[in-house]
Design a protein around this motif. Structure first.
Motif, PDB file in Angstrom:
ATOM      1  N   ILE A   1       2.365   3.964 -14.264  1.00  0.00           N
ATOM      2  CA  ILE A   1       1.328   2.926 -14.232  1.00  0.00           C
ATOM      3  C   ILE A   1       1.907   1.585 -14.677  1.00  0.00           C
ATOM      4  O   ILE A   1       1.645   0.552 -14.049  1.00  0.00           O
ATOM      5  N   ALA A   2       2.702   1.595 -15.738  1.00  0.00           N
ATOM      6  CA  ALA A   2       3.330   0.351 -16.199  1.00  0.00           C
ATOM      7  C   ALA A   2       4.257  -0.206 -15.119  1.00  0.00           C
ATOM      8  O   ALA A   2       4.314  -1.422 -14.899  1.00  0.00           O
ATOM      9  N   GLY A   3       4.970   0.685 -14.433  1.00  0.00           N
ATOM     10  CA  GLY A   3       5.850   0.241 -13.352  1.00  0.00           C
ATOM     11  C   GLY A   3       5.079  -0.440 -12.241  1.00  0.00           C
ATOM     12  O   GLY A   3       5.526  -1.454 -11.690  1.00  0.00           O
ATOM     13  N   LEU A   4       3.914   0.092 -11.895  1.00  0.00           N
ATOM     14  CA  LEU A   4       3.084  -0.542 -10.870  1.00  0.00           C
ATOM     15  C   LEU A   4       2.619  -1.926 -11.316  1.00  0.00           C
ATOM     16  O   LEU A   4       2.625  -2.872 -10.534  1.00  0.00           O
ATOM     17  N   PHE A   5       2.224  -2.044 -12.576  1.00  0.00           N
ATOM     18  CA  PHE A   5       1.796  -3.350 -13.081  1.00  0.00           C
ATOM     19  C   PHE A   5       2.952  -4.343 -13.063  1.00  0.00           C
ATOM     20  O   PHE A   5       2.791  -5.486 -12.646  1.00  0.00           O
ATOM     21  N   ILE A   6       4.122  -3.896 -13.504  1.00  0.00           N
ATOM     22  CA  ILE A   6       5.283  -4.781 -13.523  1.00  0.00           C
ATOM     23  C   ILE A   6       5.665  -5.167 -12.098  1.00  0.00           C
ATOM     24  O   ILE A   6       5.948  -6.330 -11.809  1.00  0.00           O
ATOM     25  N   TYR A   7       5.629  -4.207 -11.196  1.00  0.00           N
ATOM     26  CA  TYR A   7       5.958  -4.458  -9.799  1.00  0.00           C
ATOM     27  C   TYR A   7       4.972  -5.438  -9.172  1.00  0.00           C
ATOM     28  O   TYR A   7       5.324  -6.238  -8.315  1.00  0.00           O
ATOM     29  N   SER A   8       3.712  -5.384  -9.614  1.00  0.00           N
ATOM     30  CA  SER A   8       2.688  -6.261  -9.047  1.00  0.00           C
ATOM     31  C   SER A   8       2.817  -7.689  -9.558  1.00  0.00           C
ATOM     32  O   SER A   8       2.176  -8.587  -9.030  1.00  0.00           O
ATOM     33  N   GLY A   9       3.610  -7.892 -10.579  1.00  0.00           N
ATOM     34  CA  GLY A   9       3.792  -9.245 -11.105  1.00  0.00           C
ATOM     35  C   GLY A   9       2.866  -9.574 -12.253  1.00  0.00           C
ATOM     36  O   GLY A   9       2.832 -10.709 -12.723  1.00  0.00           O
ATOM     37  N   VAL A  10       2.088  -8.614 -12.720  1.00  0.00           N
ATOM     38  CA  VAL A  10       1.224  -8.840 -13.863  1.00  0.00           C
ATOM     39  C   VAL A  10       2.098  -8.823 -15.108  1.00  0.00           C
ATOM     40  O   VAL A  10       2.841  -7.879 -15.349  1.00  0.00           O
TER      41      VAL A  10
ATOM     42  N   TRP B   1       2.093  12.728 -19.984  1.00  0.00           N
ATOM     43  CA  TRP B   1       1.412  11.458 -20.240  1.00  0.00           C
ATOM     44  C   TRP B   1       2.406  10.320 -20.374  1.00  0.00           C
ATOM     45  O   TRP B   1       2.110   9.195 -19.965  1.00  0.00           O
ATOM     46  N   ALA B   2       3.563  10.590 -20.913  1.00  0.00           N
ATOM     47  CA  ALA B   2       4.597   9.551 -20.999  1.00  0.00           C
ATOM     48  C   ALA B   2       5.031   9.128 -19.601  1.00  0.00           C
ATOM     49  O   ALA B   2       5.166   7.932 -19.311  1.00  0.00           O
ATOM     50  N   ILE B   3       5.235  10.106 -18.715  1.00  0.00           N
ATOM     51  CA  ILE B   3       5.633   9.789 -17.340  1.00  0.00           C
ATOM     52  C   ILE B   3       4.501   9.040 -16.623  1.00  0.00           C
ATOM     53  O   ILE B   3       4.754   8.075 -15.897  1.00  0.00           O
ATOM     54  N   ALA B   4       3.265   9.463 -16.828  1.00  0.00           N
ATOM     55  CA  ALA B   4       2.128   8.789 -16.201  1.00  0.00           C
ATOM     56  C   ALA B   4       2.043   7.333 -16.654  1.00  0.00           C
ATOM     57  O   ALA B   4       1.833   6.434 -15.835  1.00  0.00           O
ATOM     58  N   ILE B   5       2.221   7.097 -17.938  1.00  0.00           N
ATOM     59  CA  ILE B   5       2.179   5.728 -18.465  1.00  0.00           C
ATOM     60  C   ILE B   5       3.311   4.895 -17.880  1.00  0.00           C
ATOM     61  O   ILE B   5       3.122   3.729 -17.522  1.00  0.00           O
TER      62      ILE B   5
ATOM     63  N   TRP C   1       0.811  -1.205   0.000  1.00  0.00           N
ATOM     64  CA  TRP C   1       0.000   0.000   0.000  1.00  0.00           C
ATOM     65  C   TRP C   1       0.851   1.264   0.000  1.00  0.00           C
ATOM     66  O   TRP C   1       0.504   2.249  -0.633  1.00  0.00           O
ATOM     67  N   LEU C   2       1.997   1.232   0.668  1.00  0.00           N
ATOM     68  CA  LEU C   2       2.845   2.421   0.728  1.00  0.00           C
ATOM     69  C   LEU C   2       3.413   2.759  -0.654  1.00  0.00           C
ATOM     70  O   LEU C   2       3.416   3.921  -1.071  1.00  0.00           O
ATOM     71  N   VAL C   3       3.870   1.743  -1.378  1.00  0.00           N
ATOM     72  CA  VAL C   3       4.401   1.965  -2.726  1.00  0.00           C
ATOM     73  C   VAL C   3       3.305   2.507  -3.641  1.00  0.00           C
ATOM     74  O   VAL C   3       3.539   3.420  -4.434  1.00  0.00           O
ATOM     75  N   ILE C   4       2.103   1.975  -3.521  1.00  0.00           N
ATOM     76  CA  ILE C   4       0.984   2.421  -4.349  1.00  0.00           C
ATOM     77  C   ILE C   4       0.636   3.874  -4.030  1.00  0.00           C
ATOM     78  O   ILE C   4       0.425   4.682  -4.946  1.00  0.00           O
ATOM     79  N   VAL C   5       0.594   4.235  -2.750  1.00  0.00           N
ATOM     80  CA  VAL C   5       0.277   5.609  -2.358  1.00  0.00           C
ATOM     81  C   VAL C   5       1.335   6.564  -2.893  1.00  0.00           C
ATOM     82  O   VAL C   5       1.006   7.628  -3.450  1.00  0.00           O
TER      83      VAL C   5
ATOM     84  N   LEU D   1       0.889   6.962  -6.620  1.00  0.00           N
ATOM     85  CA  LEU D   1      -0.268   7.805  -6.937  1.00  0.00           C
ATOM     86  C   LEU D   1       0.023   9.282  -6.677  1.00  0.00           C
ATOM     87  O   LEU D   1      -0.386  10.143  -7.469  1.00  0.00           O
ATOM     88  N   ILE D   2       0.733   9.587  -5.583  1.00  0.00           N
ATOM     89  CA  ILE D   2       1.098  10.988  -5.291  1.00  0.00           C
ATOM     90  C   ILE D   2       1.990  11.529  -6.401  1.00  0.00           C
ATOM     91  O   ILE D   2       1.771  12.638  -6.906  1.00  0.00           O
ATOM     92  N   ILE D   3       2.975  10.737  -6.808  1.00  0.00           N
ATOM     93  CA  ILE D   3       3.871  11.162  -7.893  1.00  0.00           C
ATOM     94  C   ILE D   3       3.083  11.331  -9.183  1.00  0.00           C
ATOM     95  O   ILE D   3       3.268  12.303  -9.919  1.00  0.00           O
ATOM     96  N   LEU D   4       2.182  10.398  -9.436  1.00  0.00           N
ATOM     97  CA  LEU D   4       1.363  10.457 -10.653  1.00  0.00           C
ATOM     98  C   LEU D   4       0.520  11.731 -10.692  1.00  0.00           C
ATOM     99  O   LEU D   4       0.506  12.445 -11.693  1.00  0.00           O
ATOM    100  N   PHE D   5      -0.171  12.037  -9.606  1.00  0.00           N
ATOM    101  CA  PHE D   5      -0.989  13.257  -9.571  1.00  0.00           C
ATOM    102  C   PHE D   5      -0.123  14.515  -9.641  1.00  0.00           C
ATOM    103  O   PHE D   5      -0.506  15.498 -10.281  1.00  0.00           O
ATOM    104  N   ALA D   6       1.027  14.494  -9.017  1.00  0.00           N
ATOM    105  CA  ALA D   6       1.935  15.646  -9.083  1.00  0.00           C
ATOM    106  C   ALA D   6       2.400  15.873 -10.519  1.00  0.00           C
ATOM    107  O   ALA D   6       2.418  17.010 -11.005  1.00  0.00           O
TER     108      ALA D   6
END
Length: 146
Positions: A44-53, A37-41, A14-18, A21-26
């Motif tokens: 998001i891709a980093g979160l998916f990769i980190y999650s193991g998807v 948009w490139a940074i946002a993508i 949860w801490l990594v996700i929060v 998300l803060i970095i994404l909104f900033a």
């Protein structure tokens, strides 16, 4: 894509996700160019990769949705065949091929072949083997003589 797996991942990270998300909104609020948009993508891709998807899992999910959609369209088309058979217009093209049209369907085929090409509401559903439903539809259209 099991909800229990996602729930466990969120509880553990949860801490990594929060922070993501803060970095994404900033980034979205501060950067005013396409770079945002490139940074946002990337985030998001980093979160998916980190999650193991994996990309294979994403591809499998997309394929399941596509197969389900095509299956649903085929079912709808068969129901429409039954309900619109009385309105079907049969046209012989003179070269052994025929076209049957209704307000929602177009069926093209050749005499003696066991497959017809079906278009439902402008979307091609490919070639179908002639089953009881399509045979009854073709016979009804011929009988109408429109």
């Amino acid at each position: 894509m099991d909800p229990a797996v996602w729930s466990q991942f969120i509880r553990e990270n949860w801490l990594v996700i929060v922070i993501a998300l803060i970095i994404l909104f900033a980034v979205i609020n501060l950067v005013k160019t396409m770079l945002k948009w490139a940074i946002a993508i990337i985030i998001i891709a980093g979160l998916f990769i980190y999650s193991g998807v994996t990309m294979d899992q994403i591809g499998d999910a997309v394929n399941k949705v596509a197969d389900s959609t095509v299956s649903t369209l085929k079912s709808e088309a068969q129901e429409v065949m039954l309900s619109e058979a009385k309105e079907a217009r049969y046209t012989s093209n003179g070269d052994g091929t025929f076209t049957i049209t209704t307000p929602n369907l177009e069926v093209k085929g050749s005499a003696g072949e066991d497959k017809v090409e079906v278009t439902f509401r402008g979307v091609s559903l490919g070639k179908w083997s002639i089953n009881d439903t399509t045979k009854a539809f073709i016979d009804e259209a011929r009988k109408n003589g429109n």
